[in-house]
Structures are given as structure tokens and as C-alpha cells.
Enzyme design. Structure first.
Site, PDB file in Angstrom:
ATOM      1  N   HIS A  10       0.812  -1.213   0.000  1.00 35.78           N
ATOM      2  CA  HIS A  10       0.000   0.000   0.000  1.00 35.78           C
ATOM      3  C   HIS A  10       0.847   1.266   0.000  1.00 35.78           C
ATOM      4  CE1 HIS A  10      -2.578   3.218   1.451  1.00 35.78           C
ATOM      5  NE2 HIS A  10      -3.591   2.523   0.974  1.00 35.78           N
ATOM      6  N   GLU A  47       7.568   5.754  -2.936  1.00 33.43           N
ATOM      7  CA  GLU A  47       8.171   5.524  -4.249  1.00 33.43           C
ATOM      8  C   GLU A  47       8.988   4.240  -4.242  1.00 33.43           C
ATOM      9  OE1 GLU A  47       7.857   7.227  -7.085  1.00 33.43           O
ATOM     10  OE2 GLU A  47       6.384   8.536  -6.128  1.00 33.43           O
ATOM     11  N   LEU A  72      -3.841  -7.712   2.742  1.00 35.41           N
ATOM     12  CA  LEU A  72      -4.446  -8.793   3.516  1.00 35.41           C
ATOM     13  C   LEU A  72      -5.867  -9.124   3.103  1.00 35.41           C
ATOM     14  CD1 LEU A  72      -2.999  -8.124   7.039  1.00 35.41           C
ATOM     15  CD2 LEU A  72      -2.599 -10.088   5.562  1.00 35.41           C
ATOM     16  N   ALA A  73      -6.603  -8.143   2.663  1.00 33.95           N
ATOM     17  CA  ALA A  73      -7.984  -8.425   2.276  1.00 33.95           C
ATOM     18  C   ALA A  73      -8.225  -7.817   0.897  1.00 33.95           C
ATOM     19  CB  ALA A  73      -8.959  -7.847   3.307  1.00 33.95           C
ATOM     20  N   GLY A  75      -9.841  -5.651  -0.678  1.00 27.65           N
ATOM     21  CA  GLY A  75     -10.587  -4.391  -0.707  1.00 27.65           C
ATOM     22  C   GLY A  75     -10.433  -3.752  -2.076  1.00 27.65           C
ATOM     23  N   HIS A  77      -8.410  -1.609  -3.180  1.00 21.50           N
ATOM     24  CA  HIS A  77      -7.037  -1.508  -3.683  1.00 21.50           C
ATOM     25  C   HIS A  77      -6.665  -2.756  -4.496  1.00 21.50           C
ATOM     26  CE1 HIS A  77      -6.494   2.116  -1.594  1.00 21.50           C
ATOM     27  NE2 HIS A  77      -6.291   1.614  -0.397  1.00 21.50           N
TER      28      HIS A  77
END
Lengths: 122, 122
Positions: A10, A47, A72-73, A75, A77
Site C-alpha cells: 500500500h 516511491e 491482507l484483504a 478491498g 485496492h
């Protein structure tokens, strides 16, 4: 034939958190002897971003890149944002085989590792 | 003596992502026979939040709660936000032993699992 792994995380405002991901990529590189390199890229706040990370590997002559979504899940993203960036680069470089694994949280071993964490504290 | 595990995840706008965490808590419950229950709570964007999750266990008579931060990197959520919520509940219920494990991404097995993911695609 040049094969590479790109760990996509992320990204955080905390530099040490991003560094943790880079250290992980280095640890994975020691294990992943079938691959020519392992590097890290970030969806946001750090970056290189995903496109830059992929393009850097392509400039270095990568024929095949496996992207590991370090989430982890599943979602938005994992479902929308990461694939969108990858599709852009894929469209620009159809000669490079870019594949994406399941997100990390989908791995079967996760519940067992959580138990280990819990018992380490208990 | 009533011992419980609370898996704390970020929470997502995608309901299926939060559901994935609840399923994980159920899988962990099957393994974690040393504990009386395993449940999930979320930092944001999903219910129950961390305080509600902890208070629910305390109302049910929990003597000991182990919180597992289901996060991959020690960003500000792990370092600031999750501990803040836990400290609030701890201060209100000093009689309950609330402990927090390392975040999930700190587990040693992570690089090996990422390699497995990569080889599954390669």
C-alpha cells in the site's frame, strides 16, 4: 529469459513502514533463486509507484514479471487500484508477460500464523 | 478464566473484504482451542470498531483478551491508531488483561509464503 518479482504494498506516510516492505523484498530475494530480482513498489504515499516499478524492470530487459499484491484483504485496492496500474503497463508493453498472484491474505497458512502470534503473547 | 482473541483489521468500503476478515476469524477459532472465542473488529469503515469489539468481550465476562493487529507493515495505524483505541478501553477496564501481539507482517514466515504465491503463478 529474465524473470522478476515485484512486491506491491500500500505505502505509508511512515518511512520505516515502507522500509519494512523493502527489507521483506530483500528477504524474499534470498529465497527466490528462480528469479533474477525481487523489488518493491507502492500503490500510494511511497516511491516507486507500481507503474514506475514495472517500467524499471522492463527497461532492464524483463521478459516476465510476477506481481505479488502484499495486501491482507481484497478491498478496492486489490480489486480495482492495483490491477488498473498493471493493465496500463501491460497495454504499453504487450511483449512482457506480467502476471498477478492472489493477494497475500488469501494464503492458506494465515490462520495458523495468527494462532502462533496469539500464543506468543498468551 | 475467559480468554479471547480479537483480530483487528483496517476495514474496507467493500463489504466482501470485511467478510473475508470475519471468515478468517472463524478459521482461527477452529484452531485456537486454547481460547474461548475469536472475533474480528475494524479500525475504520466497518463494524464493530475496536472499542466496541473489546467492550463486547468484556461485557461477556472476558478476563483476558489478546489483540492481533492484522496489518502487514507498521504504519501509523499499527503504531498510533490501534494502540490508542486499546489504551482507552484498558483505562476503563483495568481489571481485564488486554495484550497486543506484533502486527501480522512481522511474522518470520512471510517471505516463504510470498515465494509460494509467486511459484503458484510462475
Amino acid at each position: 529469459m529474465s524473470r522478476h518479482i515485484l512486491v506491491v504494498a500500500h505505502g505509508s506516510r511512515r518511512e520505516s513502514s515502507n522500509h519494512e516492505v523493502e527489507i521483506l523484498a530483500k528477504k524474499l530475494a534470498l529465497l527466490a533463486t528462480e528469479f533474477d530480482s525481487v523489488s518493491a513498489a507502492f500503490l500510494e504515499m511511497a516511491e516507486p509507484n507500481i507503474k514506475t516499478g514495472l517500467n524499471k524492470l522492463i527497461e532492464q530487459g524483463a521478459n516476465e514479471i510476477i506481481v505479488l499484491p502484499y495486501f491482507l484483504a481484497a478491498g478496492r485496492h486489490v480489486v480495482d487500484d492495483v490491477p488498473e496500474d498493471i493493465e496500463t503497463v501491460k497495454a504499453e508493453h504487450p511483449e512482457v508477460k506480467i502476471q498477478v498472484s492472489e493477494h497475500f491474505g488469501a494464503v492458506n497458512e494465515v490462520p495458523g500464523l495468527l494462532l502462533k502470534l496469539a500464543l506468543g503473547v498468551a
